[in-house]
Design an enzyme around this catalytic site. Structure first.
Site, mmCIF file in Angstrom:
data_model
loop_
_atom_site.group_PDB
_atom_site.id
_atom_site.type_symbol
_atom_site.label_atom_id
_atom_site.label_comp_id
_atom_site.label_asym_id
_atom_site.label_seq_id
_atom_site.Cartn_x
_atom_site.Cartn_y
_atom_site.Cartn_z
ATOM 1 N N TYR A 1 3.598 -5.666 9.510
ATOM 2 C CA TYR A 1 3.386 -4.216 9.492
ATOM 3 C C TYR A 1 4.647 -3.546 9.515
ATOM 4 O O TYR A 1 5.630 -2.713 9.682
ATOM 5 C CB TYR A 1 2.315 -3.608 10.019
ATOM 6 N N HIS B 1 0.712 -0.966 0.197
ATOM 7 C CA HIS B 1 0.121 -0.004 -0.301
ATOM 8 C C HIS B 1 0.733 1.262 0.172
ATOM 9 O O HIS B 1 0.627 2.251 0.502
ATOM 10 C CB HIS B 1 -1.298 -0.133 1.267
HETATM 11 C C1 HEM Z 1 -0.496 -11.778 6.897
HETATM 12 C C2 HEM Z 1 -1.621 -11.194 5.998
HETATM 13 C C3 HEM Z 1 -0.825 -9.260 5.911
HETATM 14 C C4 HEM Z 1 0.670 -8.440 5.454
HETATM 15 C C5 HEM Z 1 1.682 -10.140 5.760
HETATM 16 C C6 HEM Z 1 0.160 -7.604 5.041
HETATM 17 C C7 HEM Z 1 1.187 -6.768 4.927
HETATM 18 C C8 HEM Z 1 1.329 -5.145 4.907
HETATM 19 C C9 HEM Z 1 2.570 -4.519 5.201
HETATM 20 C C10 HEM Z 1 3.524 -4.787 5.219
HETATM 21 C C11 HEM Z 1 2.324 -2.920 4.980
HETATM 22 C C12 HEM Z 1 3.020 -1.874 5.015
HETATM 23 C C13 HEM Z 1 2.800 -1.343 6.868
HETATM 24 C C14 HEM Z 1 3.867 0.345 6.573
HETATM 25 O O1 HEM Z 1 5.194 -0.095 6.595
HETATM 26 O O2 HEM Z 1 3.373 0.993 7.338
HETATM 27 C C15 HEM Z 1 0.554 -2.989 4.973
HETATM 28 C C16 HEM Z 1 -0.366 -2.471 4.591
HETATM 29 C C17 HEM Z 1 -1.631 -2.271 4.612
HETATM 30 N N1 HEM Z 1 -2.524 -3.888 4.942
HETATM 31 FE FE1 HEM Z 1 -1.587 -5.210 4.848
HETATM 32 N N2 HEM Z 1 -0.569 -7.445 5.778
HETATM 33 C C18 HEM Z 1 -1.652 -7.940 5.682
HETATM 34 C C19 HEM Z 1 -3.506 -8.558 5.290
HETATM 35 C C20 HEM Z 1 -3.861 -7.223 5.376
HETATM 36 C C21 HEM Z 1 -4.927 -7.694 6.029
HETATM 37 C C22 HEM Z 1 -6.592 -8.393 6.175
HETATM 38 C C23 HEM Z 1 -5.591 -6.161 5.349
HETATM 39 C C24 HEM Z 1 -7.650 -5.815 5.401
HETATM 40 C C25 HEM Z 1 -8.156 -6.174 6.191
HETATM 41 C C26 HEM Z 1 -4.857 -5.328 4.967
HETATM 42 C C27 HEM Z 1 -4.550 -3.665 4.498
HETATM 43 C C28 HEM Z 1 -3.772 -2.873 4.804
HETATM 44 C C29 HEM Z 1 -3.571 -1.692 4.746
HETATM 45 C C30 HEM Z 1 -5.405 -1.120 4.387
HETATM 46 C C31 HEM Z 1 -2.462 -1.113 4.714
HETATM 47 C C32 HEM Z 1 -1.873 0.474 4.491
HETATM 48 C C33 HEM Z 1 -1.693 1.029 5.592
HETATM 49 C C34 HEM Z 1 -1.703 2.188 5.678
HETATM 50 O O3 HEM Z 1 -2.738 3.248 4.536
HETATM 51 O O4 HEM Z 1 -0.861 2.749 6.211
HETATM 52 N N3 HEM Z 1 -3.435 -6.326 5.366
HETATM 53 N N4 HEM Z 1 -0.046 -4.926 5.009
#
Ligand code: HEM
Ligand code: HEM
Ligand code: HEM
Lengths: 177, 347
Positions: free
Chosen positions: B328, B60
């Site tokens: 995260y 994202h």
């Molecule tokens: C095992 C499952 C998942 C992994 C490994 C993962 C991994 C990640 C990582 C590494 C980031 C970046 C974090 C940062 O640097 O701040 C991220 C951001 C994000 N993830 Fe996931 N994610 C997973 C599941 C999900 C699910 C289920 C959702 C939604 C319900 C989701 C929604 C988001 C969103 C919206 C962001 C962006 C947040 C922002 O605007 O900073 N993720 N995710």
């Protein structure tokens, strides 16, 4: 003149072994949880932070107690470089014991996160979220941890050396009366 | 060597053994000898690919930062101790984003759109949530999710996805069915404002009596926007961001924050299963987005870790949810370090 003491007072021994167990657990928990994606990870992370706050309070009380206690002298036949190494490593151990929980709390602060302590109370973040400061404190938490691990390996090797090779009473002084 | 007493040899051996064992214990815990489960580092390595965009989120990466107020109706208050849901207003920082790790990806080509929110009503009332457009996950564990992402990855030689491998993955994972059914009918809208964003994972609300109720929530749009006016212009790459900017210039973007309460038939630990339409729904309040936050750093300073929960809310045992914090944090650590050391890429 009062008799020189040969052992650490009970209070110091309790602090020493209690904190040894706590700090070793904290290190192992820390190393495991930063990698793990398993369901226990968030639970261990929450405990790590709460016990980390306990460790901060403990090391503070321990230092105060240390400054007020009479501690045994090192053996008089110990080479001067070893005396220096012993004293310097103890100072560094104390420094690391403070730096670990402080960097932990600062890291959470720079992430804009409060620290929950066993659901009893929360410590507020000390600043608003800041990526650069987070980077500094996050790396600090790791690097001080690596330094602490190295110090502990040397510390434990030295303690065993006193106990098994030199048999000079240093290990006993922290062990029993 | 007969001069050295026997007990000394034994002692040196004991000390040597103890020291080596201790060092090995540290290295083993740190994963130096390998890991039999997928780690946060592996996951993030995979997400960032060969050429990471330094200083950016590894997922994202592209988004817009906004501010608004959550106007709670008070209707959820009986179910949770959290004061955020008592009738009243709480400011929030929000971030609309698209899926993927490329901070300059074309807005309209991403399959996933997202909304992340951060509320801060005092130390024990911090809440962050990161929501996506799909209502369910395709798979239910981080290991399967990792395998899924690998399957979906285009072949490095041809640049194409391998449809056979994908079909095989789905055949081996029947739990993906709900997700695939949703995907097949999903039509991306013309605006971030007209999408519905889901918590996907379930959480517990804890009420004053200490009773827990499993819930999911969604930000439900209050407008329908099919077309995007930038879609066919030379600004198409930033079409969604520009649309948000335009809308906030002379108005607000509003979502209803709707909670769905699980019944005892629903498995709150399985993010691949939707709950029936008939489950009780409660509108906790309205998310009123009022302004674009010009300073992107305000959002980049934050990690929208979905396990930052107010007192009165708790994580379920959903394996996907519980894998999110560590991933995260690893991404946050990398981009923080890069930003600190001045290595971040200009965008
Ligand atoms: C095992 C499952 C998942 C992994 C490994 C993962 C991994 C990640 C990582 C590494 C980031 C970046 C974090 C940062 O640097 O701040 C991220 C951001 C994000 N993830 Fe996931 N994610 C997973 C599941 C999900 C699910 C289920 C959702 C939604 C319900 C989701 C929604 C988001 C969103 C919206 C962001 C962006 C947040 C922002 O605007 O900073 N993720 N995710
Ligand atoms: C996390 C683990 C440990 C920490 C943080 C730690 C820290 C310290 C510190 C700071 C001192 C200086 C005395 C004081 O002022 O309190 C000390 C002394 C001592 N430690 Fe440890 N220690 C740890 C583990 C161990 C272990 C496992 C052993 C034994 C194998 C050990 C044996 C000793 C001995 C014998 C002394 C007394 C040295 C003297 O006479 O000054 N320690 N320790
Ligand atoms: C004696 C005190 C402490 C010790 C020995 C300790 C040790 C560690 C270690 C070894 C790690 C893993 C670092 C790595 O492998 O990169 C770690 C991570 C962590 N520690 Fe501590 N810690 C202590 C106190 C605290 C406190 C007080 C907090 C917060 C209030 C805290 C929060 C964290 C967090 C959040 C992580 C994970 C960071 C991430 O996932 O990126 N620690 N700790």
């Amino acid at each position: 003149m009062t008799q020189p003491v040969t052992t650490f007072p009970l209070s110091m021994r309790i602090f020493h072994w209690g904190m040894a167990a706590l700090v070793l657990s904290m290190i192992f928990a820390g190393l495991a949880m930063v990698q793990s994606l398993q369901t226990w990870q968030p639970t261990v992370l929450a405990l790590h932070k709460a016990f980390g706050v306990v460790a901060l309070v403990a090391v503070l009380l321990r230092l105060i107690n240390r400054l007020r206690s009479r501690v045994p002298e090192l053996p008089s036949d110990l080479p001067s470089w070893q005396v220096f190494a012993a004293k310097a490593s103890h100072v560094l151990l104390y420094a690391a014991l403070f730096a670990m929980p402080i960097s932990g709390y600062l890291m959470q602060s720079a992430a804009g996160r409060a620290v929950d302590v066993f659901g009893i109370f929360t410590l507020p973040p000390l600043m608003s979220a800041d990526l650069v400061w987070y980077g500094v404190f996050r790396e600090m938490h790791s690097w001080v941890a690596y330094a602490l691990i190295a110090l502990l390996v040397v510390h434990i090797a030295a303690a065993l050396q006193h106990g098994l090779l030199r048999q000079d009473g240093v290990l006993k002084s922290m062990w029993k009366r | 060597m007969s001069m050295i007493p026997r007990h000394k040899v034994t002692s040196v051996a004991i000390i040597g053994f103890a020291v080596i064992a201790l060092i090995c214990a540290f290295l083993y815990t740190a994963g130096v000898f390998g890991n039999n489960q997928v780690t946060a580092q592996q996951f993030v390595n995979f997400q960032q690919g060969e050429n990471p965009h330094l200083g950016f989120r590894r997922a994202h990466a592209k988004g817009v930062c906004v501010r608004g107020d959550f106007i709670a109706t008070g209707e959820l208050a009986a179910h949770t101790r959290s004061t955020l849901f008592e009738a009243g207003s709480t400011p929030f920082i929000g971030r609309f984003s698209i899926g993927g790790g490329n901070p300059s990806a074309p807005d309209l080509e991403s399959g996933v759109r997202s909304l992340a929110l951060s509320f801060d009503a005092g130390s024990d009332q911090q809440w962050r949530t990161a929501m996506n457009t799909p209502p369910v996950m395709a798979v239910g564990t981080p290991e399967d999710f990792y395998a899924q992402l690998q399957t979906l990855m285009p072949d490095p030689e041809t640049g194409q996805r391998n449809p056979e491998r994908i079909a095989e993955f789905f055949a081996n994972h029947p739990e993906t069915e709900n997700f695939r059914r949703w995907s097949a009918q999903y039509q991306p809208s013309g605006s971030f404002a007209s999408e519905q964003y889901h918590s996907i994972n379930a959480f517990y609300l804890i009420n004053q009596q200490g009773e827990q109720q499993a819930v999911r929530w969604a930000a439900v749009p209050t407008v329908q926007i099919d077309e995007n006016q930038y879609a066919d212009t030379d600004q198409a790459a930033n079409a969604l961001a520009l649309d948000v900017r335009d809308q906030l210039e002379d108005g607000t973007i509003v979502f209803d924050l709707v909670f769905t309460l699980a019944s005892s038939d629903d498995d709150e630990n399985n993010p691949t299963q939707p709950w029936p339409e008939s489950r009780q729904q409660i509108t906790a309040g309205q998310l009123v987005i009022r302004q674009l936050e010009q300073d992107a750093a305000i959002c980049n300073n934050l990690n929208f870790d979905p396990l930052i929960l107010p007192r009165g809310m708790q994580a379920t045992n959903d394996p996907i949810l519980r894998a999110r914090s560590a991933s995260y944090a690893e991404s946050y650590r990398r981009r923080a370090r890069e930003t600190w050391l001045g290595k971040e890429q200009q965008q």
